[in-house]
Design a protein around this motif. Structure first.
Motif, PDB file in Angstrom:
ATOM      1  N   TYR A 154       1.339  11.660 -14.433  1.00  0.00           N
ATOM      2  CA  TYR A 154       1.368  10.744 -13.298  1.00  0.00           C
ATOM      3  C   TYR A 154       2.753  10.173 -13.012  1.00  0.00           C
ATOM      4  O   TYR A 154       3.086   9.932 -11.855  1.00  0.00           O
ATOM      5  CB  TYR A 154       0.341   9.622 -13.501  1.00  0.00           C
ATOM      6  CG  TYR A 154      -1.069  10.128 -13.380  1.00  0.00           C
ATOM      7  CD1 TYR A 154      -1.444  10.933 -12.299  1.00  0.00           C
ATOM      8  CD2 TYR A 154      -2.037   9.826 -14.323  1.00  0.00           C
ATOM      9  CE1 TYR A 154      -2.737  11.418 -12.179  1.00  0.00           C
ATOM     10  CE2 TYR A 154      -3.332  10.311 -14.204  1.00  0.00           C
ATOM     11  CZ  TYR A 154      -3.676  11.103 -13.129  1.00  0.00           C
ATOM     12  OH  TYR A 154      -4.946  11.580 -13.000  1.00  0.00           O
ATOM     13  N   ASP A 158       3.890  10.578  -9.097  1.00  0.00           N
ATOM     14  CA  ASP A 158       4.188   9.430  -8.255  1.00  0.00           C
ATOM     15  C   ASP A 158       4.822   8.326  -9.106  1.00  0.00           C
ATOM     16  O   ASP A 158       4.150   7.397  -9.538  1.00  0.00           O
ATOM     17  CB  ASP A 158       2.880   8.944  -7.607  1.00  0.00           C
ATOM     18  CG  ASP A 158       3.091   7.792  -6.652  1.00  0.00           C
ATOM     19  OD1 ASP A 158       4.236   7.319  -6.521  1.00  0.00           O
ATOM     20  OD2 ASP A 158       2.106   7.345  -6.032  1.00  0.00           O
ATOM     21  N   SER A 161       4.324   4.477  -7.989  1.00  0.00           N
ATOM     22  CA  SER A 161       3.035   3.858  -8.262  1.00  0.00           C
ATOM     23  C   SER A 161       2.787   3.724  -9.758  1.00  0.00           C
ATOM     24  O   SER A 161       2.161   2.756 -10.194  1.00  0.00           O
ATOM     25  CB  SER A 161       1.898   4.659  -7.634  1.00  0.00           C
ATOM     26  OG  SER A 161       2.104   4.753  -6.255  1.00  0.00           O
TER      27      SER A 161
ATOM     28  N   THR B  81      -0.780   0.700  -2.882  1.00  0.00           N
ATOM     29  CA  THR B  81      -0.798   1.959  -2.138  1.00  0.00           C
ATOM     30  C   THR B  81       0.504   2.079  -1.375  1.00  0.00           C
ATOM     31  O   THR B  81       0.706   1.404  -0.375  1.00  0.00           O
ATOM     32  CB  THR B  81      -1.976   1.984  -1.145  1.00  0.00           C
ATOM     33  OG1 THR B  81      -3.164   1.729  -1.880  1.00  0.00           O
ATOM     34  CG2 THR B  81      -2.103   3.333  -0.479  1.00  0.00           C
ATOM     35  N   ARG B  84       2.560   6.630   2.480  1.00  0.00           N
ATOM     36  CA  ARG B  84       2.135   7.985   2.117  1.00  0.00           C
ATOM     37  C   ARG B  84       3.312   8.943   1.984  1.00  0.00           C
ATOM     38  O   ARG B  84       3.347   9.822   1.130  1.00  0.00           O
ATOM     39  CB  ARG B  84       1.134   8.497   3.155  1.00  0.00           C
ATOM     40  CG  ARG B  84       0.491   9.817   2.859  1.00  0.00           C
ATOM     41  CD  ARG B  84      -0.564  10.111   3.905  1.00  0.00           C
ATOM     42  NE  ARG B  84      -0.191   9.589   5.222  1.00  0.00           N
ATOM     43  CZ  ARG B  84       0.628  10.191   6.063  1.00  0.00           C
ATOM     44  NH1 ARG B  84       1.154  11.328   5.752  1.00  0.00           N
ATOM     45  NH2 ARG B  84       0.922   9.641   7.232  1.00  0.00           N
ATOM     46  N   ILE B  87       5.245  10.206  -1.352  1.00  0.00           N
ATOM     47  CA  ILE B  87       4.739  11.083  -2.410  1.00  0.00           C
ATOM     48  C   ILE B  87       5.080  12.531  -2.094  1.00  0.00           C
ATOM     49  O   ILE B  87       4.880  12.999  -0.982  1.00  0.00           O
ATOM     50  CB  ILE B  87       3.227  10.873  -2.570  1.00  0.00           C
ATOM     51  CG1 ILE B  87       3.013   9.500  -3.186  1.00  0.00           C
ATOM     52  CG2 ILE B  87       2.633  11.963  -3.448  1.00  0.00           C
ATOM     53  CD1 ILE B  87       1.603   9.121  -3.333  1.00  0.00           C
ATOM     54  N   VAL B  98      -5.640  12.491  -8.468  1.00  0.00           N
ATOM     55  CA  VAL B  98      -4.956  11.378  -7.806  1.00  0.00           C
ATOM     56  C   VAL B  98      -5.800  10.113  -7.908  1.00  0.00           C
ATOM     57  O   VAL B  98      -5.296   9.043  -8.245  1.00  0.00           O
ATOM     58  CB  VAL B  98      -4.645  11.727  -6.336  1.00  0.00           C
ATOM     59  CG1 VAL B  98      -3.969  10.553  -5.648  1.00  0.00           C
ATOM     60  CG2 VAL B  98      -3.763  12.965  -6.247  1.00  0.00           C
ATOM     61  N   TYR B 138      -4.451  18.035  -3.427  1.00  0.00           N
ATOM     62  CA  TYR B 138      -4.031  16.904  -2.586  1.00  0.00           C
ATOM     63  C   TYR B 138      -3.143  17.383  -1.443  1.00  0.00           C
ATOM     64  O   TYR B 138      -3.217  16.889  -0.325  1.00  0.00           O
ATOM     65  CB  TYR B 138      -3.305  15.894  -3.473  1.00  0.00           C
ATOM     66  CG  TYR B 138      -2.688  14.733  -2.743  1.00  0.00           C
ATOM     67  CD1 TYR B 138      -3.469  13.668  -2.311  1.00  0.00           C
ATOM     68  CD2 TYR B 138      -1.318  14.693  -2.497  1.00  0.00           C
ATOM     69  CE1 TYR B 138      -2.900  12.597  -1.647  1.00  0.00           C
ATOM     70  CE2 TYR B 138      -0.737  13.622  -1.834  1.00  0.00           C
ATOM     71  CZ  TYR B 138      -1.539  12.588  -1.413  1.00  0.00           C
ATOM     72  OH  TYR B 138      -0.973  11.531  -0.753  1.00  0.00           O
ATOM     73  N   GLN B 146      -5.236  12.123   3.029  1.00  0.00           N
ATOM     74  CA  GLN B 146      -4.342  11.716   1.936  1.00  0.00           C
ATOM     75  C   GLN B 146      -4.299  10.203   1.817  1.00  0.00           C
ATOM     76  O   GLN B 146      -4.356   9.644   0.726  1.00  0.00           O
ATOM     77  CB  GLN B 146      -2.927  12.250   2.177  1.00  0.00           C
ATOM     78  CG  GLN B 146      -2.809  13.741   1.941  1.00  0.00           C
ATOM     79  CD  GLN B 146      -1.389  14.253   2.072  1.00  0.00           C
ATOM     80  OE1 GLN B 146      -0.522  13.571   2.610  1.00  0.00           O
ATOM     81  NE2 GLN B 146      -1.154  15.459   1.595  1.00  0.00           N
ATOM     82  N   GLN B 147      -4.224   9.543   2.966  1.00  0.00           N
ATOM     83  CA  GLN B 147      -4.180   8.079   2.963  1.00  0.00           C
ATOM     84  C   GLN B 147      -5.425   7.507   2.303  1.00  0.00           C
ATOM     85  O   GLN B 147      -5.357   6.592   1.489  1.00  0.00           O
ATOM     86  CB  GLN B 147      -4.054   7.577   4.393  1.00  0.00           C
ATOM     87  CG  GLN B 147      -3.817   6.090   4.493  1.00  0.00           C
ATOM     88  CD  GLN B 147      -2.470   5.690   3.918  1.00  0.00           C
ATOM     89  OE1 GLN B 147      -1.441   6.130   4.372  1.00  0.00           O
ATOM     90  NE2 GLN B 147      -2.484   4.869   2.877  1.00  0.00           N
ATOM     91  N   LEU B 150      -5.298   7.889  -1.388  1.00  0.00           N
ATOM     92  CA  LEU B 150      -4.396   6.924  -2.028  1.00  0.00           C
ATOM     93  C   LEU B 150      -5.043   5.538  -2.102  1.00  0.00           C
ATOM     94  O   LEU B 150      -4.854   4.805  -3.072  1.00  0.00           O
ATOM     95  CB  LEU B 150      -3.065   6.849  -1.276  1.00  0.00           C
ATOM     96  CG  LEU B 150      -2.209   8.116  -1.344  1.00  0.00           C
ATOM     97  CD1 LEU B 150      -0.899   7.910  -0.609  1.00  0.00           C
ATOM     98  CD2 LEU B 150      -1.940   8.510  -2.797  1.00  0.00           C
ATOM     99  N   ARG B 153      -7.481   5.627  -4.855  1.00  0.00           N
ATOM    100  CA  ARG B 153      -6.789   5.508  -6.136  1.00  0.00           C
ATOM    101  C   ARG B 153      -6.537   4.039  -6.484  1.00  0.00           C
ATOM    102  O   ARG B 153      -6.762   3.610  -7.616  1.00  0.00           O
ATOM    103  CB  ARG B 153      -5.452   6.251  -6.069  1.00  0.00           C
ATOM    104  CG  ARG B 153      -4.587   6.012  -7.283  1.00  0.00           C
ATOM    105  CD  ARG B 153      -3.295   6.762  -7.221  1.00  0.00           C
ATOM    106  NE  ARG B 153      -2.338   6.140  -6.318  1.00  0.00           N
ATOM    107  CZ  ARG B 153      -1.091   6.571  -6.154  1.00  0.00           C
ATOM    108  NH1 ARG B 153      -0.679   7.644  -6.803  1.00  0.00           N
ATOM    109  NH2 ARG B 153      -0.275   5.964  -5.328  1.00  0.00           N
TER     110      ARG B 153
END
Ligand SMILES: Nc1ncnc2c1ncn2[C@@H]1O[C@H](COP(=O)(O)OP(=O)(O)OP(=O)(O)O)[C@@H](O)[C@H]1O
Ligand SMILES: [Mg+2]
Lengths: 283, 258
Positions: A154, A158, A161, B81, B84, B87, B98, B138, B146-147, B150, B153
């Motif tokens: 991870y 990203d 995050s 978040t 977008r 990433i 994800v 993803y 995708q949004q 996220l 997540r």
């Protein structure tokens, strides 16, 4: 018929299987982090360390581990300084470690044959003691990779995050650099410094053509490496050719095959691979 | 009780350039806060300060009484978040991976995903309508999908504070509606939600507080007091108007093309 196989071939086979598994695992992280070129630099650093150690009469493994970790940390640090440009730090590390290796080999002239073993690999000449060292280092690397699997994956995917969840991304970057150094040292014994680069980059680059998840990428990288190194090993033994050379050529053939069959390449040209190809042809 | 979020005289400069100054505000109870401002206003920077990725050059940031930059454990209560676009879509990740990232990283080591975690994450995906994409890469998803992934997540970490950075950019209206429904549902469960937007229109009727930002705090308060055309003009540096069409409030003029 098994008892007819000489023990040195069995030992070499074990060493190759283990080195393949470790390298494939590490290659996934190195390639996805854009560090594939660092493999060559680390291999030369390890070579320099091993040669210096031989000259000084110390265990070459200790010398190799020390210098490759030192150079890995230096590269991480200079990357931080330069601001995320790993190619620049790789260039510096590569040049300086090769220079040290050349010097060390020259100075170690009475031991030149031992130094040569690390340059092109000498898996058929591996001793019991060396095999135990290799297996121990590999087990350490694999255990750390399993323990930190999620975190490493991870922070790669990203980083921002991951940091927001409280992970220390610097720690994981250095962790992977250190594991890559240990992997390099394992490879030094088996395929030699010249081919370590291929082992640390190619498996994931080939698998990247097909895999859409991290775990698949890793598993395919492991299969690809095992297939090419075992095939290469058998051909080399039967035809009495240098093992590392044949393995390298086998892997290259698989890579070319993968490029022709690639699923992703038709959809979008993966820049990771293109970058690597450019790097290879430039050098 | 301790305030949820408290910023005191926050000033931050990056590489010698001042980005935000004089930021002072307190959130005492769960709110649905909209952070509004033009491009480059420092909205993302403000979120990063709250989540502890950035350290203020001076002043203090407190989340539940703790400094999120120093005290990494407090960050686990925040679901972040990012925009977008931040990433890298070439990474080989499945939607499942994800979404479970939020669950895994909000745990303390050794971090292990259980069957319950997976069920819960799948449930969140279902609420956002992305459960069918569970095993898809993803990178194959549309921007709206995708949004949502996220956001799923962020929710998978069961946050007390949810930070959303431009959740509606490049997204069609059915997806916007799904996301709004989810935001309202979470707010009703006492999650404090901060949404960064450059156009308030989609959430204007549900917001409880507004923060206007342009390199400094221009206004913070209840919706009626802050959505003042003068303050908005000061924020966006061009006239901004409100109008109502079919009973729905719109905001116009913030973008040069609008
Ligand atoms: N790492 C950085 N280095 C240098 N400048 C930065 C950095 N991060 C942000 N900035 C600057 O800070 C300012 C605010 O950035 P920020 O991303 O917070 O704005 P924003 O309000 O989120 O904008 P947008 O609506 O475009 O997302 C910008 O002018 C940007 O150039
Ligand atoms: Mg932003």
């Amino acid at each position: 018929m098994l008892e007819n196989i000489p023990i040195l071939i069995v030992k070499a086979f074990i060493a190759i299987v283990i080195a393949s598994i470790v390298s494939a695992n590490i290659s996934v992280h190195m390639v996805l982090r854009g560090l594939s070129a660092l493999g060559a630099a680390l291999a030369h650093a390890a070579l320099a360390g091993a040669t210096i150690a031989i000259t000084l009469g110390i265990n070459p493994l200790i010398g190799a581990v020390a210098t490759s970790i030192l150079f890995a940390i230096l590269s991480g640090y200079s990357e931080e300084r330069i601001g995320g440009r790993s190619d620049m730090s790789v260039g510096i590390i590569f040049g300086s470690s090769t220079a040290i290796a050349v010097l060390a080999i020259a100075l170690s002239s009475p031991y030149i044959s031992s130094a040569w073993r690390f340059l092109v690999g000498d898996v058929l000449g591996i001793t019991d003691y060396e095999l135990i060292e290799l297996v121990s280092v590999s087990i350490i690397v694999i255990i750390v990779l399993i323990l930190f699997h999620g975190e490493l994956k991870y922070t790669l995917f990203d980083p921002e995050s991951s940091e927001a969840y409280g992970l220390n991304i610097k720690f994981y970057r250095y962790l992977i650099l250190i594991l890559a150094s240990l992997c390099t040292v394992v490879n030094l014994r088996v395929v030699g410094a010249l081919l370590t680069e291929l082992f640390i980059a190619a498996p994931a680059i080939i698998a990247y053509e097909f895999a859409h998840s991290f775990e698949k990428l890793r598993n395919q990288a492991i299969s690809i490496t095992l297939i090419s190194s075992i095939t290469g090993f058998i051909i080399a033994v039967v035809a009495n050719l240098p093992v590392s050379g044949v393995i390298g050529v086998t892997m290259l053939s698989i890579y070319i095959l993968a490029l022709l069959l690639s699923v992703k390449r038709r959809r979008c040209r993966s820049r990771i691979c293109m970058r690597y190809i450019r790097w290879v042809f430039r050098g | 009780m301790e305030p949820l979020i408290e910023l005191e005289n926050v000033y931050i400069e990056i590489e010698g350039v001042p980005i935000l100054s004089d930021i002072c505000f307190t959130i005492n109870r769960p709110e649905l806060l909209l952070v509004l401002g033009p491009n480059g206003a420092g909205k993302t920077t403000l979120l990063k300060l709250i989540v502890g990725i950035l350290k203020p050059s001076s002043g203090s940031v407190r989340v539940l009484g703790k400094d999120p930059y120093r005290d990494r454990s407090i960050r686990r209560l925040i679901g972040y978040t990012p925009q977008r676009e931040r990433i890298d879509p070439r990474m080989p990740m499945l939607v499942r991976d994800v979404i479970l990232m939020g669950r895994l990283l909000s745990k303390t080591p050794p971090r292990i995903i259980t069957y319950e975690d997976e069920e819960e994450a799948l449930d969140i995906a279902r609420r956002l309508g992305v459960d069918k994409l569970w095993s898809e890469p993803y990178s194959h998803l549309s921007s709206g999908q995708q949004q949502k992934v996220l956001i799923a997540r962020a929710l998978a970490s069961r946050p007390k504070i949810l930070l959303l950075d431009e959740p509606f950019s490049a997204i069609d209206s059915p997806s916007i509606k799904d996301i709004i429904d989810m935001i309202r549902e979470e707010y009703s469960k006492d999650v404090c939600i901060i949404v960064v937007l450059h156009d308030a229109t989609p959430l204007i009727e549900y917001a409880t507080k507004i923060l206007l930002l342009n390199r400094r705090l221009i206004a913070y308060g209840d919706v009626e007091d802050t959505l003042d055309e003068k303050l908005l003009e000061e924020t966006y540096m061009r006239p901004v108007h409100f109008y109502t069409r079919n009973g729905v409030k719109f905001m116009g003029g913030m973008d040069s093309h609008a």
